[in-house]
Design an enzyme around this catalytic site. Structure first.
Site, mmCIF file in Angstrom:
data_model
loop_
_atom_site.group_PDB
_atom_site.id
_atom_site.type_symbol
_atom_site.label_atom_id
_atom_site.label_comp_id
_atom_site.label_asym_id
_atom_site.label_seq_id
_atom_site.Cartn_x
_atom_site.Cartn_y
_atom_site.Cartn_z
ATOM 1 N N TYR A 88 0.841 -1.209 0.000
ATOM 2 C CA TYR A 88 0.000 0.000 0.000
ATOM 3 C C TYR A 88 0.870 1.251 0.000
ATOM 4 C CZ TYR A 88 -3.858 3.152 0.798
ATOM 5 O OH TYR A 88 -4.768 4.158 0.638
ATOM 6 N N PHE A 116 -18.643 14.899 -26.148
ATOM 7 C CA PHE A 116 -18.265 14.040 -27.282
ATOM 8 C C PHE A 116 -18.202 12.565 -26.912
ATOM 9 C CE2 PHE A 116 -13.914 13.479 -25.786
ATOM 10 C CZ PHE A 116 -13.737 14.601 -24.988
ATOM 11 N N LYS A 137 0.141 7.600 -23.432
ATOM 12 C CA LYS A 137 0.589 7.954 -24.789
ATOM 13 C C LYS A 137 2.077 7.617 -24.934
ATOM 14 C CE LYS A 137 -3.301 10.476 -24.319
ATOM 15 N NZ LYS A 137 -4.135 10.415 -23.096
ATOM 16 N N PHE A 186 -6.970 21.476 -24.283
ATOM 17 C CA PHE A 186 -7.301 20.063 -24.396
ATOM 18 C C PHE A 186 -8.534 19.826 -23.528
ATOM 19 C CE2 PHE A 186 -7.390 15.603 -23.387
ATOM 20 C CZ PHE A 186 -7.473 15.110 -24.675
ATOM 21 N N THR A 187 -9.383 18.911 -23.965
ATOM 22 C CA THR A 187 -10.708 18.730 -23.341
ATOM 23 C C THR A 187 -10.658 18.567 -21.821
ATOM 24 O OG1 THR A 187 -10.529 16.387 -23.890
ATOM 25 C CG2 THR A 187 -11.776 17.762 -25.421
ATOM 26 N N ARG A 216 -12.939 15.576 -33.819
ATOM 27 C CA ARG A 216 -12.328 16.663 -33.060
ATOM 28 C C ARG A 216 -12.789 17.948 -33.744
ATOM 29 N NH1 ARG A 216 -9.815 14.613 -28.158
ATOM 30 N NH2 ARG A 216 -12.036 14.524 -27.934
ATOM 31 N N ASP A 222 2.145 20.199 -20.386
ATOM 32 C CA ASP A 222 1.423 18.942 -20.586
ATOM 33 C C ASP A 222 2.379 18.060 -21.383
ATOM 34 O OD1 ASP A 222 -0.027 16.796 -21.422
ATOM 35 O OD2 ASP A 222 -1.861 17.926 -21.837
HETATM 36 N N1 F0G Z 1 -3.380 15.955 -22.343
HETATM 37 C C1 F0G Z 1 -3.362 15.573 -23.626
HETATM 38 C C2 F0G Z 1 -2.583 16.365 -24.623
HETATM 39 C C3 F0G Z 1 -4.086 14.442 -24.027
HETATM 40 O O1 F0G Z 1 -4.071 14.072 -25.292
HETATM 41 C C4 F0G Z 1 -4.816 13.702 -23.049
HETATM 42 C C5 F0G Z 1 -5.614 12.553 -23.422
HETATM 43 C C6 F0G Z 1 -4.795 14.148 -21.727
HETATM 44 C C7 F0G Z 1 -4.057 15.274 -21.417
HETATM 45 C C8 F0G Z 1 -5.568 13.456 -20.642
HETATM 46 O O2 F0G Z 1 -4.965 12.262 -20.307
HETATM 47 O O3 F0G Z 1 -6.675 10.547 -20.944
HETATM 48 O O4 F0G Z 1 -4.748 9.996 -19.472
HETATM 49 O O5 F0G Z 1 -6.586 11.397 -18.631
HETATM 50 N N2 F0G Z 1 -5.903 12.298 -24.599
HETATM 51 C C9 F0G Z 1 -6.622 11.135 -25.072
HETATM 52 C C10 F0G Z 1 -6.782 11.242 -26.554
HETATM 53 C C11 F0G Z 1 -7.895 10.832 -24.371
HETATM 54 O O6 F0G Z 1 -7.445 10.362 -27.116
HETATM 55 O O7 F0G Z 1 -6.246 12.155 -27.166
HETATM 56 P P1 F0G Z 1 -5.808 10.985 -19.806
#
Ligand code: F0G
Length: 460
Positions: free
Chosen positions: A75, A451, A261, A127-128, A385, A218
Site C-alpha cells: 500500500y 463528445f 501515450k 485540451f478537453t 475533433r 502537458d
Molecule cells: N493531455 C493531452 C494532450 C491528451 O491528449 C490527453 C488525453 C490528456 C491530457 C488526458 O490524459 O486521458 O490519461 O486522462 N488524450 C486522449 C486522446 C484521451 O485520445 O487524445 P488521460
C-alpha cells in the site's frame, strides 16, 4: 551507418497477437445506429482497425511485461514508485513525483492547487480534460496559440507555438496576479499533434518569469515533440531525444502526464513538480482523489511498466518508427489529394472534414459524420475533433472551433503497414463518394465532455 538513413521499419518483432475480425456492411450499419453514430459508443468487438486514440492502446514490450511481474503491491512505499521516480527525475528532470491513474488525475490536482475562482489560464490551444479541470477549479481558459494552428493548410513547422502578443495582451488585460500559470501542450493534440519549438518555449518562459506566472507542461507527448525539434529546429539535429526532452522540461515548473501515450503503457500518469509547497499540497490532495501518494491509483506493476516505458520510448529508433508510420499514411493521403492537416502530426493524421464535406454546415457535424461514414465504409474507428468536442461556453452556446477534424490516431507498436494500406484505401473510397454524404443531428447531449456520450441521428 547513420540511423537517420533507415526507413521507419519497426525496431521490434511480434511475439504475441490479438485476433481482429472484419464485419459486413449490414453489421456495421446496425452497430453504428446502436451507438448513436458516435464512434466512442461502438463496441470494440465491432471494430476492425481501431484508430480512436493512441491513449492506453499501446503494445507493451516483453521487458515491460516482465516488469509487471515485479510489481511490489505494498500500500505504501512500493519499490516500483521509487523506480518510476528515478526514471522521471532522470529523463524529465523534475524533483518530485505524484503518480495518478492517468493524465486527468494530474490535471485535477494541479488545477486545484494553483487556480483560484476568477483566475485565467492561458494555453497553446485547449485540451478537453485539461480545460474541464481548469473550469471546475473556477478558472477561465484563454487560447494563446499562434493563428497558424487554426489553419489546417498552413505549413508552419511549429504550429504549437504560443503567440507572445496574445499572452502579453492577456497579462495587460487581466493582470498577472490573475494568471497562476500557462499550460503548454507539447505536442498540441487538437491542433493536429503539432509541436512547439524550444525557441518559442524559452521566450514563453522568459515572459512568464518576468510576471511571476508559472509554466505547466502537458508532457503527454513531449517525447514526440522532442523528435520534431530534432528534425526541424536549428541547432538540435545532433542532440538526442533525451537531451531535448530534458531541456524542454527545464523551461517549466511542473508537468502533467498521461503515460498512456508516449510511455507505452495501458494505464498511468503523473504530476511532476519542482516546488516543494506545490508538491506537498498535491500529494495531500492525491490521497482524496486517487490513492496514497506512492501509488496514486495505480498498481505497483503499472508504475513499473511506465518506468520501463520511459526508457524504451526515448530511443531514437522507436520514435522514428512511431512517427514514421503516421507520416507514411499522411503522405499517401496527400498524394491522393485528400485534405488533411499539414504538416503531418506526431500521433495522428487529421482529416480536414470541412474541406472533405464542404456541403455540411458546422452544426450538421461534418467531422462526426465523417467518422461515422469511415466506420461504415470499412470498420475503421476514428474520432471527431470539432464542434462536438469543443462543447459549449458558459453562456450555453456551442463553441465553434475553426477546425473540424477527424483524427486517425495510431496506437504505438500495434498496427502493420498492411493495416495502413487498408486505411488509405478506405479513405480514398470514401472521398470518391463524398458528395453523397449527409450530416447528423444531435439527439442527446451530456453536460460534461459531451463528445464521449452524445448521440446522433442521420439527417437523411
Ligand atoms: N493531455 C493531452 C494532450 C491528451 O491528449 C490527453 C488525453 C490528456 C491530457 C488526458 O490524459 O486521458 O490519461 O486522462 N488524450 C486522449 C486522446 C484521451 O485520445 O487524445 P488521460
Amino acid at each position: 551507418m547513420s540511423s537517420k538513413k533507415r526507413s521507419w521499419a519497426e525496431p521490434y518483432k511480434i511475439k504475441s497477437v490479438e485476433l481482429i475480425k472484419m464485419t459486413t456492411l449490414e453489421q456495421r450499419k446496425a452497430a453504428l445506429a446502436e451507438a448513436g453514430y458516435n464512434t466512442f459508443l461502438l463496441k470494440s468487438e465491432d471494430v476492425y482497425i481501431d484508430l480512436l486514440t493512441d491513449s492506453g492502446t499501446n503494445a507493451m514490450s516483453d521487458y515491460q511485461w516482465a516488469g509487471m511481474m515485479l510489481g511490489d503491491e505494498a500500500y505504501a512505499g512500493s519499490k516500483n514508485y521509487y523506480n518510476l521516480e528515478k526514471a522521471v527525475q532522470k529523463y524529465y528532470g523534475y524533483k518530485y513525483l505524484v503518480p495518478t491513474h492517468q493524465g486527468r488525475g494530474a490535471e485535477n490536482l494541479i488545477s486545484r492547487v494553483l487556480i483560484k475562482p476568477g483566475d485565467f489560464v492561458p494555453g497553446n490551444m485547449y485540451f478537453t480534460t485539461t480545460r474541464a479541470h481548469q473550469e471546475l477549479a473556477g478558472g477561465t481558459f484563454v487560447d494563446v496559440i499562434i493563428d497558424e494552428a487554426h489553419d489546417p493548410s498552413s505549413l508552419h513547422p511549429f504550429k504549437g507555438n504560443v503567440d507572445l502578443n496574445k499572452l502579453q495582451a492577456l497579462i495587460d488585460k487581466v493582470g498577472a496576479k490573475k494568471i497562476p500559470y500557462i499550460t503548454i501542450g507539447a505536442t498540441v493534440n487538437l491542433a493536429g499533434g503539432q509541436p512547439i519549438s524550444l525557441e518559442n518555449l524559452r521566450a514563453v518562459r522568459a515572459l512568464c518569469l518576468k510576471h511571476g506566472i508559472k509554466v505547466v507542461l502537458d508532457a503527454t507527448r513531449a517525447m514526440e515533440n522532442a523528435y520534431f525539434i530534432q528534425q526541424r529546429e536549428k541547432g538540435y539535429a545532433d542532440k538526442s531525444l533525451a537531451e531535448i526532452l530534458f531541456e524542454t522540461c527545464s523551461y517549466s515548473d511542473a508537468a502533467t502526464m498521461s503515460g498512456k501515450k508516449d510511455l507505452l503503457v495501458n494505464i498511468g500518469g503523473f504530476l511532476a513538480v519542482n516546488d516543494w509547497d506545490i508538491f506537498e499540497e498535491a500529494r495531500n490532495l492525491v490521497v482524496l482523489f486517487e490513492g496514497l501518494h506512492t501509488y496514486g491509483g495505480l498498481a505497483g506493476r503499472d508504475m513499473e511498466a511506465m518506468a520501463r516505458g520511459i526508457e524504451e520510448a526515448i530511443q531514437q529508433d522507436h520514435m522514428q518508427a512511431r512517427i514514421g508510420q503516421v507520416e507514411y499514411v499522411g503522405e499517401k493521403l496527400i498524394e491522393l489529394g485528400i485534405p488533411i492537416v499539414r504538416p503531418i502530426g506526431g500521433h495522428a493524421v487529421f482529416l480536414d472534414a470541412k474541406a472533405f464535406l464542404p456541403q455540411l454546415k458546422q452544426l450538421e457535424f461534418p467531422a462526426q459524420t465523417l467518422a461515422a461514414e469511415l466506420y461504415l465504409e470499412s470498420g475503421i474507428r476514428s474520432m471527431e475533433r470539432g464542434v462536438v468536442s469543443a462543447g459549449r461556453n458558459k453562456a450555453g452556446e456551442h463553441n465553434m472551433p475553426k477546425l473540424e477534424l477527424v483524427r486517425l490516431t495510431f496506437p504505438r507498436r500495434v498496427y502493420t503497414q498492411a493495416h495502413c494500406d487498408v486505411l488509405v484505401e478506405s479513405v480514398e473510397s470514401l472521398y470518391s463518394r463524398r458528395h453523397e454524404i449527409h450530416g447528423l443531428k444531435m439527439i442527446y447531449e451530456p453536460k460534461y465532455l459531451r463528445f464521449f456520450q452524445a448521440r446522433f441521428e442521420p439527417l437523411k
